[in-house]
Scaffold this active site. Structure first.
Site, PDB file in Angstrom:
ATOM      1  N   ASP A  37      -4.683   6.624  -5.989  1.00  0.00           N
ATOM      2  CA  ASP A  37      -3.688   6.977  -4.977  1.00  0.00           C
ATOM      3  C   ASP A  37      -3.651   8.472  -4.670  1.00  0.00           C
ATOM      4  O   ASP A  37      -4.248   9.290  -5.376  1.00  0.00           O
ATOM      5  CB  ASP A  37      -2.292   6.540  -5.441  1.00  0.00           C
ATOM      6  N   LYS A  59      -1.622   6.462  -0.178  1.00  0.00           N
ATOM      7  CA  LYS A  59      -0.542   6.178   0.776  1.00  0.00           C
ATOM      8  C   LYS A  59       0.444   7.327   0.684  1.00  0.00           C
ATOM      9  O   LYS A  59       0.900   7.687  -0.384  1.00  0.00           O
ATOM     10  CB  LYS A  59       0.164   4.860   0.458  1.00  0.00           C
ATOM     11  N   MET A 172      10.993   9.367  -3.208  1.00  0.00           N
ATOM     12  CA  MET A 172      10.553   9.207  -1.814  1.00  0.00           C
ATOM     13  C   MET A 172      11.729   9.316  -0.843  1.00  0.00           C
ATOM     14  O   MET A 172      11.811   8.585   0.136  1.00  0.00           O
ATOM     15  CB  MET A 172       9.839   7.859  -1.643  1.00  0.00           C
TER      16      MET A 172
END
Length: 254
Positions: A37, A59, A172
């Site tokens: 990732d 991502k 996030m």
């Protein structure tokens, strides 16, 4: 001879390559294919054997990224054609890492799986900043909440968390910082300590400390951006820099 299909989810930790577990390193060393990732420190890929195929499937919020469906298919395809696939994720695979979704998918193909936990940014970065998530008489628990749902809304859990004495860690959630601050102000939490930690555990780490009323200004001063976690709760006042500032304010008031 090709090894049998096998998939291991490995948590690489919050960023510092030294914070991956020994078991995680052993899995990387054994891997025939590694799907890694965006938040994985690529230094850990050096543990892989020369013949290992390394594929970036990062991502990132608000950026063009690899779809989850495509990653799921890659996991199965490479396991069936190459053998041992390591799915290398930042933090811990099961803390907003979609590890559960990936296991659900690959198990449909009867491929054996294993998980190597990693240090989540929610516990690791707060620990590195010496912010205790729990503290007797201050916080009896901590919550880890995503900043936004899959459809872009502020997480419903934040509307409950705003009224708790528990420490709240938002992952996030930087893009929703203004909304989170507004929510806490609407609930009279203006003086609640808050910390923003960007690129935690890395040389370019940045930290902003303040209260609900002051954090936007402090964030702008420190030019905090993504990736960053948000920590809300009285325990943030245990941060050494926060305590020094508080002591200075108190001395000026005398």
């Amino acid at each position: 001879m090709q090894s049998k299909p096998f998939i291991t989810l490995v948590g690489a930790g919050p960023g510092d390559p030294d914070l991956i577990t020994l078991k995680g390193i052993k899995a990387i060393q054994d891997a025939d294919v590694i799907l890694y990732d965006a938040l994985v420190n690529q230094e850990v890929l050096a543990y892989a054997k020369p013949s290992c195929t390394k594929i970036y499937v990062g991502k990132r919020a608000e950026r063009i990224s690899t779809s989850q469906d495509y990653i799921n298919k890659l996991l199965v395809d490479y396991a069936l054609t190459h053998g041992h696939v390591v799915r290398l994720k930042g933090g811990d695979p099961f803390v907003f890492g979609r590890g559960g979704e990936e296991l659900d998918y690959v198990r449909r193909f009867n491929i054996p799986t294993a998980v190597v936990p990693g240090i989540s940014s929610s516990t690791g970065l707060t620990g590195l900043q010496q912010i205790p998530l729990t503290y007797r008489g201050v916080s009896e628990s901590f919550w880890v909440i995503t900043g936004a749902t899959s459809d872009g809304r502020l997480s419903d859990d934040l509307y409950t968390a705003v009224n708790t004495k528990a420490t709240v860690v938002v992952l996030m959630g930087h893009a929703k910082l203004d909304q989170i601050i507004s929510l806490y102000k609407e609930n009279g939490r203006n003086d609640l300590p808050i910390a923003l930690i960007q690129n935690g555990s890395l040389p370019n780490e940045r930290v902003a400390l303040g209260t609900i009323d002051t954090i936007i200004e402090e964030s702008n001063k420190k030019t905090i951006g993504v990736p960053a976690i948000i920590v809300l709760g009285e325990v943030v006042s245990k941060h050494l820099a926060f305590k020094i500032v508080k002591e200075k304010i108190q001395s000026l008031a005398v």
